[in-house]
Design a protein around this motif. Structure first.
Motif, PDB file in Angstrom:
ATOM      1  N   MET A  35       0.857  -1.189   0.000  1.00  0.00           N
ATOM      2  CA  MET A  35       0.000   0.000   0.000  1.00  0.00           C
ATOM      3  C   MET A  35       0.890   1.235   0.000  1.00  0.00           C
ATOM      4  SD  MET A  35      -3.120  -0.969   2.603  1.00  0.00           S
ATOM      5  CE  MET A  35      -3.875   0.655   2.443  1.00  0.00           C
ATOM      6  N   LEU A  36       0.640   2.110  -0.964  1.00  0.00           N
ATOM      7  CA  LEU A  36       1.402   3.355  -1.100  1.00  0.00           C
ATOM      8  C   LEU A  36       0.517   4.526  -0.709  1.00  0.00           C
ATOM      9  CD1 LEU A  36       3.834   5.089  -2.171  1.00  0.00           C
ATOM     10  CD2 LEU A  36       2.698   5.029  -4.405  1.00  0.00           C
ATOM     11  N   LEU A  37       0.982   5.356   0.204  1.00  0.00           N
ATOM     12  CA  LEU A  37       0.289   6.586   0.579  1.00  0.00           C
ATOM     13  C   LEU A  37       0.934   7.750  -0.161  1.00  0.00           C
ATOM     14  CD1 LEU A  37      -1.711   8.198   2.359  1.00  0.00           C
ATOM     15  CD2 LEU A  37       0.071   8.274   4.119  1.00  0.00           C
ATOM     16  N   VAL A  38       0.125   8.518  -0.871  1.00  0.00           N
ATOM     17  CA  VAL A  38       0.623   9.674  -1.623  1.00  0.00           C
ATOM     18  C   VAL A  38       0.249  10.936  -0.862  1.00  0.00           C
ATOM     19  CG1 VAL A  38       0.558  10.900  -3.824  1.00  0.00           C
ATOM     20  CG2 VAL A  38       0.344   8.408  -3.784  1.00  0.00           C
ATOM     21  N   LEU A  39       1.248  11.731  -0.503  1.00  0.00           N
ATOM     22  CA  LEU A  39       1.029  12.942   0.289  1.00  0.00           C
ATOM     23  C   LEU A  39       1.532  14.171  -0.461  1.00  0.00           C
ATOM     24  CD1 LEU A  39       2.169  11.713   3.833  1.00  0.00           C
ATOM     25  CD2 LEU A  39      -0.171  12.005   3.015  1.00  0.00           C
ATOM     26  N   GLY A  40       0.829  15.245  -0.286  1.00  0.00           N
ATOM     27  CA  GLY A  40       1.213  16.516  -0.888  1.00  0.00           C
ATOM     28  C   GLY A  40       0.081  17.493  -0.688  1.00  0.00           C
ATOM     29  N   LYS A  41       0.399  18.759  -0.717  1.00  0.00           N
ATOM     30  CA  LYS A  41      -0.665  19.747  -0.541  1.00  0.00           C
ATOM     31  C   LYS A  41      -1.499  19.801  -1.826  1.00  0.00           C
ATOM     32  CE  LYS A  41       2.121  23.691  -2.053  1.00  0.00           C
ATOM     33  NZ  LYS A  41       2.658  24.996  -1.710  1.00  0.00           N
ATOM     34  N   PRO A  42      -2.740  20.312  -1.748  1.00  0.00           N
ATOM     35  CA  PRO A  42      -3.557  20.418  -2.964  1.00  0.00           C
ATOM     36  C   PRO A  42      -2.826  21.209  -4.038  1.00  0.00           C
ATOM     37  CG  PRO A  42      -4.873  20.880  -1.025  1.00  0.00           C
ATOM     38  CD  PRO A  42      -3.465  20.791  -0.557  1.00  0.00           C
TER      39      PRO A  42
ATOM     40  N   SER B  85      -7.237  25.197  -6.591  1.00  0.00           N
ATOM     41  CA  SER B  85      -6.215  26.042  -7.168  1.00  0.00           C
ATOM     42  C   SER B  85      -5.056  26.215  -6.195  1.00  0.00           C
ATOM     43  CB  SER B  85      -6.811  27.388  -7.560  1.00  0.00           C
ATOM     44  OG  SER B  85      -7.143  28.117  -6.419  1.00  0.00           O
ATOM     45  N   ASN B  86      -4.010  26.859  -6.680  1.00  0.00           N
ATOM     46  CA  ASN B  86      -2.759  26.840  -5.945  1.00  0.00           C
ATOM     47  C   ASN B  86      -2.627  27.976  -4.954  1.00  0.00           C
ATOM     48  OD1 ASN B  86      -2.135  24.673  -7.392  1.00  0.00           O
ATOM     49  ND2 ASN B  86      -0.668  25.647  -8.729  1.00  0.00           N
ATOM     50  N   HIS B  87      -1.617  27.820  -4.096  1.00  0.00           N
ATOM     51  CA  HIS B  87      -1.315  28.822  -3.097  1.00  0.00           C
ATOM     52  C   HIS B  87      -0.222  29.727  -3.627  1.00  0.00           C
ATOM     53  CE1 HIS B  87      -2.587  25.665   0.113  1.00  0.00           C
ATOM     54  NE2 HIS B  87      -3.448  25.795  -0.862  1.00  0.00           N
ATOM     55  N   PRO B  88      -0.297  31.032  -3.402  1.00  0.00           N
ATOM     56  CA  PRO B  88       0.766  31.917  -3.862  1.00  0.00           C
ATOM     57  C   PRO B  88       1.975  31.823  -2.952  1.00  0.00           C
ATOM     58  CG  PRO B  88      -0.864  33.151  -2.656  1.00  0.00           C
ATOM     59  CD  PRO B  88      -1.359  31.739  -2.716  1.00  0.00           C
ATOM     60  N   PRO B  89       3.143  32.159  -3.487  1.00  0.00           N
ATOM     61  CA  PRO B  89       4.320  32.160  -2.623  1.00  0.00           C
ATOM     62  C   PRO B  89       4.154  33.127  -1.478  1.00  0.00           C
ATOM     63  CG  PRO B  89       4.882  32.814  -4.884  1.00  0.00           C
ATOM     64  CD  PRO B  89       3.441  32.506  -4.855  1.00  0.00           C
ATOM     65  N   SER B  90       3.342  34.165  -1.694  1.00  0.00           N
ATOM     66  CA  SER B  90       3.148  35.163  -0.653  1.00  0.00           C
ATOM     67  C   SER B  90       2.320  34.640   0.505  1.00  0.00           C
ATOM     68  CB  SER B  90       2.444  36.392  -1.236  1.00  0.00           C
ATOM     69  OG  SER B  90       1.194  36.007  -1.753  1.00  0.00           O
ATOM     70  N   LEU B  91       1.843  33.406   0.399  1.00  0.00           N
ATOM     71  CA  LEU B  91       1.028  32.876   1.483  1.00  0.00           C
ATOM     72  C   LEU B  91       1.850  32.784   2.763  1.00  0.00           C
ATOM     73  CD1 LEU B  91      -1.794  31.945   1.991  1.00  0.00           C
ATOM     74  CD2 LEU B  91      -1.110  29.612   1.520  1.00  0.00           C
ATOM     75  N   ALA B  92       3.127  32.604   2.618  1.00  0.00           N
ATOM     76  CA  ALA B  92       3.969  32.579   3.814  1.00  0.00           C
ATOM     77  C   ALA B  92       3.865  33.897   4.553  1.00  0.00           C
ATOM     78  CB  ALA B  92       5.417  32.288   3.432  1.00  0.00           C
ATOM     79  N   ASP B  93       3.954  34.962   3.784  1.00  0.00           N
ATOM     80  CA  ASP B  93       3.836  36.279   4.401  1.00  0.00           C
ATOM     81  C   ASP B  93       2.440  36.465   4.963  1.00  0.00           C
ATOM     82  OD1 ASP B  93       6.410  36.693   3.495  1.00  0.00           O
ATOM     83  OD2 ASP B  93       5.704  37.519   1.595  1.00  0.00           O
TER      84      ASP B  93
END
Length: 1394
Positions: A92-99, A731-739
């Motif tokens: 069994m393989l678990l695939v992980l990653g953010k949307p 949809s994706n997160h902007p790099p500015s999400l860190a800020d």
């Protein structure tokens, strides 16, 4: 303590082992399949962000050039690159990653579903098989279970699963086990595993049809996928919507199946608990489309720790692994700050160079050496697969059962679908009966005389046309089922064309019944030719034409990938079918350049056949002989003639054959030739339908593109790889999400936002009961629930699926309008203020927003309508900017809400409520549902800060991690039946909660266990589990329950010692009606401007309709036929409003639904302001559309320029006002666009029939009162009278009547007395024989005698129609109030279920 609810004796592990043992004993060959891949790269097309198209941008040269460039050279991008690994049978393989990182793409690629990608490169092998081998021969052995749950809503759970099992039942089974027994036993196992036995006879349902719950629907999807008995299964976020216990049970079932049956299982999960993670052998961590890790699950945590990352306190392994790939979530160990890999490329390179990366490549090489390129393994696998194929099923393809078996199975399913939705069939039958009765009554017992010729042609055309185009209503349903058929095709259940074939075959008897009823009613009420042969030929023609045209419209649906394209083409097809049948305009009158279309129109052959069948035995008595009247009493028959086309001098009857031949160019001798052509068309349509259904199986794939409003300079905050196939919900997160997150986490930002006076108001509830009526009695959803929410505290509301979490939230927020609510709700121990809803915010689970607005506009809209009007615009805008910063949305302020990802849409929902400055309380329903763990953490951290700044928050949540659970202060835990299990503090590291459960007999909670999962397991939550302990009784007897009552009493006593919470506003709304209307009009105008699809469809329909009608009736002359052609050109111009009205109703109801779901309960604005604004925005666009139609149509037909002004006023302006307001009035009565369409279609049939065109006024008889009531009467009279009134008619040679004069008289002498009172003129007045007489001299004579139209009434008609418009506006408001606003009325059964 936990037992199986469904069957105490059932053991899934034992059952699987028994099956494998029997297979071995009976020499049934089992097989297994693994997957190995090297240098895997997936390339997709499309940009990551773009500008929202508008009406303005469509006309912009720069925008047009960008569109052309993108079409010629579509942008491509890597979604995945550099992947390598192996998943062997039993793993069994678990695939992980953010949307957006590529998880779904990875699963689809390994499941061999490559069709939607630009390219898939690299070496992928399924043991000794290539991807092409799998796709061609073993497609059902490798399946992908998508995240979304789409099923036929009217099928029951048992029918859904039984069908899937039936199509994949192997030919080689246990001894003496029939297919039926196999199906029943397999079904029973699936129902037991997933706790669905109680719902086996419940329909699956959808948004419109109430069925099983969301969690149960997810279990149905999983069970359906398992029923395919695949070797490799890819499960895409299949635990979404399941509570933690049920999710764990599902993965445990996969673990058992994988271990015992040696399956290969690949699963992606967004929020995976520790218990769940430990069930997997391997894990793949994806960072922005790169492989950051692929190897043993037990080594992954330590690998990243050694790399230089550190998990947060009590952070699960899965959350830690995903967090490493995201800048805002990872924590770097001391001493590793400068050397730890940070970017996705660095993470991938580090893994490739690591020892684990080397071991991964070694495992790949070893697996390839043992399994790839081995002919013996390939032959053994093929033999096992062939043994499963039915006797007559081709051994070389993927399908297990033969085509006849597939047809039978899909036909049974189609019957079950119809049976589950009998209402639709009854409505269709009743509609046909109703139309037949009305038409039969209007044309009741037509005389066998020439006066009935015109009406006879009209009723026959209507009968043919109505049955033929009724199938157009199927197009939405056909597109709704396409994803289901596509999924079943990919699982090798059946050929896609089988669905179309089964649909057609099942529909044959249904259409037979409907058409026979319609034909009997219409035929005998109208009094058509009373001979058995003619009746059965009439029925045969109608029935055959109906089947052929249903195939045509289904072909249209099957030929397009998008519903909008099919619907538009169907609308044009209907216009073409009606224009070129030969009724509205005879074929000989059609311009030569367009006449060829008639040969391609199957309706034309049907109309010719049905008309000649009726007329060939008809020898009609002449109604009007000329000359006659005073002075002609003794004239012999030889000197009279019938005015009807086809008459002969001296004959009092007219032969029907001659009439249809001269009027239409039809001949009875062609009847069976025409029938043969119809059959040929039908066969051709069916063949094309089957081909299109088989090969055009795909649909449009929405990529995750965040859209920004036009004029936005920085519209590319997105810099991460995203799943090509995900909808805009991912949809994706902007790099500015860190800020953004940093700002979100900073106290100064919170303080700057929440500049609010401290409040000590506490909301309490005691002994809440909620009972709703159900069929056969009542059902208690909440049972004696008490609690409170204090300022500065974050309270969670938890429980298993169906425990009543959302129900309690709705009851507390005063958002239920059915059932009986008992108990008490207080603020500070005193009754709720009158504006309680206005002083609270409610964030619903579904993020309901107007999709075309930007984030900033959505917040400003909320602030302007929910804060007092006295607050200045600058102050509101400043406050909204603070809300954007607080919610981490400033970089998305100009993004279109409908294109946002799940997290940012959820943030927008919260921000919209904050913009209203809720004083007392903030309710949130499942704010983390559908989010990955990092997004869920961001949202909950944000809520924590709100609470720390004094906000009282009550929030439902499921599947929280231990880390997330610690964010809450208090917990209210419910079990099924809405009964309290616990209310109180959670405590540091959940100590208070755990101490309560352990003290009352629960097992000890392990230090590494998730307390949220522990408590759900303890109380017996889950699909199949229960608890032997009654935790509700324990709670009622506990000291904590007594202490809760003491605390509530204390809160009440303290609160009653202070002044009560005042009602801050004494009107229902915060702003004036005018202010509301202005704000709403601006918002709706922007929404329309940013919806060019809707507006362009409206404009194109008008232009295409105008050109088509205009050039079909091009330059109609001043003959009788030409005058009649002008009449029909006006009539068809008005009929064009039907598709436009259906477009209007869809948009109107969509905007209204946003008001009903979210904005009305929040008391944002008055419904009258909403309706007013929608009318004000819709009308100008419709005037523009009708004006364009007028320009394309008026002069093409040949109307006089000096009369264009009135015609433009009536058609371009008044008619636009009419159809806009009638669309709103009918839409106001309907709960959905589909019902609105059905209501309007019925209403429009009256409008069409009774306006004097299809059935002249003089022939309407008793129905003449409907002629006076129908608004189209006044449109036809006004437009036709003004356009062609007071003009001369010059008959064509075929329209002149030949009269023989008595001996000694010339034509003038003989005919003048008759002409003096009857009208008309002679073309050869001085002739003494064969006088050529035209019955009409002026258009006024023709219009009045034939259609009761008078030129002098044109301004009266304009006034009447404007009066109807005013009536429609009043009706819109009245119907909206009665059907949508007022509760408890006799009409409440029509209100949409909420």
């Amino acid at each position: 303590m936990l037992t199986m609810v469904e069957d105490d004796d059932f053991n899934f592990e034992k059952h699987l082992k028994d099956i494998l043992k029997r297979c071995s004993e009976e020499e049934i060959k089992c097989r297994q399949l693994g997957v190995v891949f090297n240098d895997l790269r997936v390339v997709g097309t499309g940009a990551r962000s773009s500008l929202q198209p508008t009406m303005g941008s469509l006309c912009s040269p720069a925008s047009i050039w960008r569109t052309i460039s993108a079409a010629r050279h579509p942008p491509v991008r890597d979604i995945l690159s550099g992947f390598e690994g192996v998943v062997a049978p039993g793993e069994m393989l678990l695939v992980l990653g953010k949307p957006g990182s590529g998880c779904s793409t990875f699963l689809k690629t390994l499941a061999n579903q490559r069709g939607e990608y630009h390219a898939v490169e690299g070496d992928v092998s399924y043991d000794s098989f290539t991807p092409h081998d799998i796709s061609t021969h073993y497609r059902g052995d490798v399946i992908y279970c998508p995240e979304d749950d789409i099923h036929f809503p009217t099928l029951t759970v048992e029918e859904t699963l039984s069908f899937a099992i039936k199509t994949r039942t192997p030919h080689t089974r246990f001894a003496n086990q029939s297919r039926k027994q196999f199906n029943a036993e397999f079904l029973d196992v699936l129902l037991k595993i997933f706790g669905l036995r109680h719902a086996r006879n419940t329909v699956v349902g959808n948004a419109a049809i109430r069925g099983v719950s969301g969690g149960e629907k997810k279990r149905v999807s999983i069970a359906e996928a398992l029923s395919c008995r695949s070797m490799i299964g890819a499960w895409d976020n299949s635990t979404r919507g399941l509570d933690a216990s049920t999710a764990l049970e599902f993965v445990q079932a996969l673990r058992l199946g994988t271990d015992i049956a040696r399956l290969t299982t690949i699963v992606s999960i967004y929020q995976a608990g520790e218990q769940l993670y430990e069930l997997f052998d391997k894990v793949c961590v994806i960072a922005e489309g790169r492989m950051a890790y692929f190897g043993p699950a037990k080594d992954a945590r330590q690998y990243f720790i050694d790399m230089g990352y550190e998990p947060h306190n009590r952070q699960t392994t899965a959350d830690f692994l995903v967090g490493v790939t995201e800048q805002i979530s990872r924590k770097i160990r001391t001493g590793f700050e400068g050397i730890v890999p940070r970017t996705a490329d660095e993470l991938a390179a580090h893994f490739r160079a690591s020892q684990l990366g080397h071991l991964n490549r070694q495992a790949i090489d070893e697996y390839r050496a043992l399994h790839v390129g081995k002919d013996d393994r390939k032959a053994a696998y093929r033999l096992s697969a062939i043994m499963e194929h039915a006797d007559h099923a081709p051994k070389s393809n993927s399908y297990t059962i033969s085509i006849p078996m597939q047809v039978r199975a899909v036909m049974v399913r189609r019957v079950q679908i119809i049976k589950g939705d009998l209402t639709a069939q009854v409505v269709q039958l009743c509609s046909q009966m109703f139309q037949g009765i009305i038409m039969g009554w209007v044309f009741v017992q037509l005389p066998d005389a020439t006066s009935g010729f015109y009406s006879r042609g009209g009723v026959l055309f209507f009968a043919l046309f109505f049955g033929s185009v009724s199938a157009m209503a199927e197009i939405p349903d056909l597109f709704a089922q396409r994803p289901i058929v596509l999924r079943h095709h990919k699982a090798a259940m059946y050929y896609p064309f089988i669905e179309a074939l089964a649909h057609t075959v099942v529909d044959i008897p249904i259409s037979f019944i409907i058409q026979i009823v319609f034909c009997v009613i219409l035929y005998f009420m109208v009094g058509l030719q009373k001979s058995a042969s003619q009746f059965f030929v009439f029925f045969l023609l109608l029935y055959t034409m109906t089947i052929a045209m249903k195939a045509f419209f289904r072909l249209l649906a099957a030929s397009f990938k998008a519903e909008s394209g099919a619907t538009s083409m169907a609308g044009i097809a209907v216009l073409l079918l009606s224009l070129f049948t030969g009724y509205t305009i005879p074929r000989l009158s059609i311009p030569g350049a367009l006449r060829w279309i008639t040969y391609l129109n199957p309706l034309r052959y049907g109309f010719e056949a049905i008309l000649t069948n009726e007329f060939y035995t008809l020898n009609a008595t002449c109604t009007t002989l000329i000359p006659q009247g005073p002075g002609y009493e003794n004239v012999s028959l030889a000197n009279q003639v019938c005015t009807t086309v086809g008459s002969l001098p001296g004959v009092t009857t007219v032969d029907g054959n001659r009439y249809v031949n001269m009027s239409y160019g039809f001949s009875y001798s062609d009847l069976w030739k025409n029938f043969g052509i119809i059959v040929a068309f039908g066969i051709g349509f069916l063949a094309a339908l089957f081909i299109a259904a088989e090969y055009n199986t795909g649909s449009t794939f929405d990529t995750a593109v965040t859209l920004f409003k036009q004029g936005t300079r920085t519209m590319d905050p997105i810099d991460t790889t995203e799943d090509e196939e995900k909808s805009s919900g991912q949809s994706n997160h902007p790099p500015s999400l860190a800020d953004d997150a940093a700002r979100t986490a900073s106290p100064p930002a919170a303080n700057s936002l929440l500049e609010r006076p401290a409040t000590n108001d506490v909301f309490t509830w005691q002994h809440i009961q909620y009972v709703v009526p159900v069929s056969g009695g009542e059902r208690r959803l909440l049972d004696d629930v008490s609690g409170y929410v204090a300022p500065g505290k974050l309270t969670s509301l938890m429980g298993e699926s169906g425990a009543g979490k959302t129900t309690l939230l709705n009851v507390l927020a005063q958002r239920v309008d059915v059932g009986v609510v008992g108990g008490e709700r207080f603020v500070n121990g005193q009754p709720l203020p009158a504006d309680f809803q206005a002083q609270t915010g409610y964030c619903q689970q579904m993020d309901t927003h107007l999709p075309e607005t930007t984030v900033r506009e959505a917040l400003l809209f909320s602030a302007r309508l929910r804060q007092p009007e006295s607050v200045s615009s600058a102050e509101l805008e400043s406050y909204v900017d603070k809300c954007l910063v607080m919610c981490g949305l400033e970089n998305f302020a100009d993004a279109i809400v409908g294109s946002l990802g799940v997290e940012h849409r959820k943030r927008t929902t919260i921000a919209v409520e904050l913009a209203a400055k809720p004083k007392l309380l903030l309710f949130l329903d499942e704010p983390t549902s559908g989010l990955d763990s990092q997004s869920a953490w961001a949202i909950m951290t944000f809520l924590r800060e709100l609470a720390d700044n004094g906000q009282a928050i009550l929030c439902t949540i499921h599947q929280p991690s231990a880390e997330l659970f610690q964010v809450f202060d208090r917990l209210l835990l419910l079990r099924k039946g809405g009964q309290t299990v616990y209310f109180g503090d959670i405590g540091d590291k959940s100590s208070t909660l755990l101490e309560y459960f352990e003290r009352n007999g629960a097992p000890h909670c392990d230090e590494n266990a998730n307390p949220a999962e522990y408590m759900l397991d303890t109380i017996g939550a889950g699909a199949t589990a229960t608890s032997s302990v009654n935790w509700h009784d324990i709670w009622k007897r506990s000291p904590e329950a007594a202490e809760l009552q003491v605390q509530i009493d204390r809160i009440h006593a303290d609160g009653r010692a202070r002044p009560s919470v005042e009602t801050e506003r004494h009107t229902e709304f915060a702003t004036s009606w005018i202010h509301q209307a202005v704000i709403l009009t601006k918002r709706n105008y922007l929404a329309y401007w940013r919806n060019p699809t809707y507006l362009v469809a409206k404009i194109i329909l008008n232009i295409a309709g105008g050109l088509l009608i205009g050039f079909t009736f091009y330059n109609s002359n001043d003959t009788l036929q030409g005058t009649q052609n002008k009449l029909f050109s006006i009539f068809l111009a008005m009929v064009l409003c039907v598709p436009i009205i259906q477009q209007i109703q869809t948009v109107y109801i969509n905007i209204r639904s946003i008001y009903e779901v979210r904005e009305r309960p929040s008391r944002m604005y008055s419904w009258t302001a909403l309706v007013t604004s929608q009318l004000l925005v819709e009308i100008p666009w419709n005037i523009l559309g009708s004006s364009l139609f007028f320009v394309c149509w008026y002069w093409a037909v040949g109307f006089a320029t000096d009369r264009a002004g009135y015609t433009f006023l009536m058609y371009g302006v008044v008619f636009s006002l009419y159809y806009t307001t009638i669309a709103f009035a009918v839409g106001a009565m309907a709960p959905s666009a589909l019902i609105a369409s059905m209501l309007f279609s019925t209403l429009f049939s009256f409008v069409v029939i009774f306006n004097g065109v299809l059935q002249p006024f003089r022939a309407l008889g008793w129905w003449q009162w409907m002629y006076r009531v129908t608004p189209f009467t006044y449109f036809v009279e006004g437009l036709l009278g003004q356009a062609i009134g007071r003009q001369l008619i010059n008959c064509a040679s075929t329209e002149l009547v030949t009269i023989n004069t008595p001996t000694g008289l010339n034509c003038t002498a003989y005919m003048d007395p008759y002409i003096s009172f009857a009208g008309g003129y002679m073309t050869n007045p001085n002739a003494t024989t064969q006088c050529l007489y035209c019955p009409y001299r002026t258009t006024d004579e023709f219009m009045f005698s034939s259609f009761n139209v008078e030129y002098s009434h044109h301004w009266r008609n304009a006034g009447i129609v404007l009066g109807v418009v005013v009536f429609n506006v009043f009706a819109t408001f009245w119907f909206t109030y009665v059907f949508r606003i007022r509760t408890g009325s006799i009409f409440s059964i029509f209100k949409r279920r909420k």
